[in-house]
Design a protein around this motif. Structure first.
Motif, PDB file in Angstrom:
ATOM      1  N   LYS A   2      53.256  17.446  12.418  1.00 43.03           N
ATOM      2  CA  LYS A   2      53.532  17.369  14.241  1.00 43.03           C
ATOM      3  C   LYS A   2      52.754  16.581  14.716  1.00 43.03           C
ATOM      4  N   THR A  72      58.713  11.471  -2.605  1.00 46.46           N
ATOM      5  CA  THR A  72      59.576  12.322  -1.727  1.00 46.46           C
ATOM      6  C   THR A  72      58.777  12.077  -0.130  1.00 46.46           C
ATOM      7  N   THR A  73      57.903  11.742  -0.178  1.00 46.66           N
ATOM      8  CA  THR A  73      57.433  11.365   1.340  1.00 46.66           C
ATOM      9  C   THR A  73      57.160  10.083   1.572  1.00 46.66           C
ATOM     10  N   LYS A  74      57.052   9.579   3.009  1.00 39.59           N
ATOM     11  CA  LYS A  74      56.510   8.287   3.175  1.00 39.59           C
ATOM     12  C   LYS A  74      55.340   8.315   3.990  1.00 39.59           C
ATOM     13  N   THR A  76      53.182   7.404   7.053  1.00 41.59           N
ATOM     14  CA  THR A  76      53.416   7.393   8.711  1.00 41.59           C
ATOM     15  C   THR A  76      53.125   5.984   9.149  1.00 41.59           C
ATOM     16  N   ARG A  96      50.651  10.254   4.046  1.00 41.50           N
ATOM     17  CA  ARG A  96      52.038  10.668   3.529  1.00 41.50           C
ATOM     18  C   ARG A  96      52.441  12.056   4.252  1.00 41.50           C
ATOM     19  N   ALA A  97      53.752  12.007   4.673  1.00 44.12           N
ATOM     20  CA  ALA A  97      54.686  13.178   5.392  1.00 44.12           C
ATOM     21  C   ALA A  97      55.631  13.027   5.086  1.00 44.12           C
ATOM     22  N   GLY A  98      56.545  14.302   4.794  1.00 45.04           N
ATOM     23  CA  GLY A  98      58.030  14.335   4.876  1.00 45.04           C
ATOM     24  C   GLY A  98      58.588  14.090   5.848  1.00 45.04           C
ATOM     25  N   LYS A  99      58.339  14.493   7.110  1.00 47.15           N
ATOM     26  CA  LYS A  99      58.913  14.486   8.326  1.00 47.15           C
ATOM     27  C   LYS A  99      57.970  14.308   9.620  1.00 47.15           C
ATOM     28  N   VAL A 100      58.155  13.549  10.302  1.00 50.07           N
ATOM     29  CA  VAL A 100      57.181  13.404  11.432  1.00 50.07           C
ATOM     30  C   VAL A 100      57.945  13.675  12.728  1.00 50.07           C
ATOM     31  N   ILE A 101      57.065  14.888  13.593  1.00 51.90           N
ATOM     32  CA  ILE A 101      57.954  15.419  14.738  1.00 51.90           C
ATOM     33  C   ILE A 101      56.936  15.271  15.790  1.00 51.90           C
TER      34      ILE A 101
END
Ligand SMILES: [Zn+2]
Length: 103
Positions: A2, A72-74, A76, A96-101
């Motif tokens: 986040k 599995t992660t990219k 940021t 590295r993070a799976g999803k950035v919110i």
């Protein structure tokens, strides 16, 4: 992961801490798309058209074991835009993070 929409950060153009907007930027371009023997170049040549099983040119070709995706992660990629001068600056290192919110 986040991240906030704005932060107080040092701006090298204003030479002081300013309010800066955080933008999530895409990776930009796909690597190796124009290398010799790449699929995108062969498709430009007109290969892989028509009906029926296209094999290697199909949407989901058979993947050999060493070609399977292991990550599995990219990483940021953030762009910090200064509210005062409007100039933008990239972050130093992407984590590295799976999803950035953004919240
Ligand atoms: Zn600035």
């Amino acid at each position: 992961m986040k991240i906030p929409k704005t932060t107080n950060r040092f701006c090298p153009y204003c030479n002081k801490k300013t309010k800066q907007k955080i933008k999530i930027v895409g990776t930009g371009f796909q690597r190796g798309t124009l290398t010799r023997g790449s699929k995108s170049r062969a498709k430009l040549r007109g290969l892989g058209r028509g009906i029926g099983n296209k094999g290697i040119w199909g949407s989901k070709p058979a993947q050999s074991k060493h070609k399977r995706k292991s990550k599995t992660t990219k990483k940021t990629n953030f762009l910090y835009v200064c509210d005062v001068c409007g100039k933008a600056k990239y972050q130093k290192k992407g984590k590295r993070a799976g999803k950035v919110i953004q919240e």
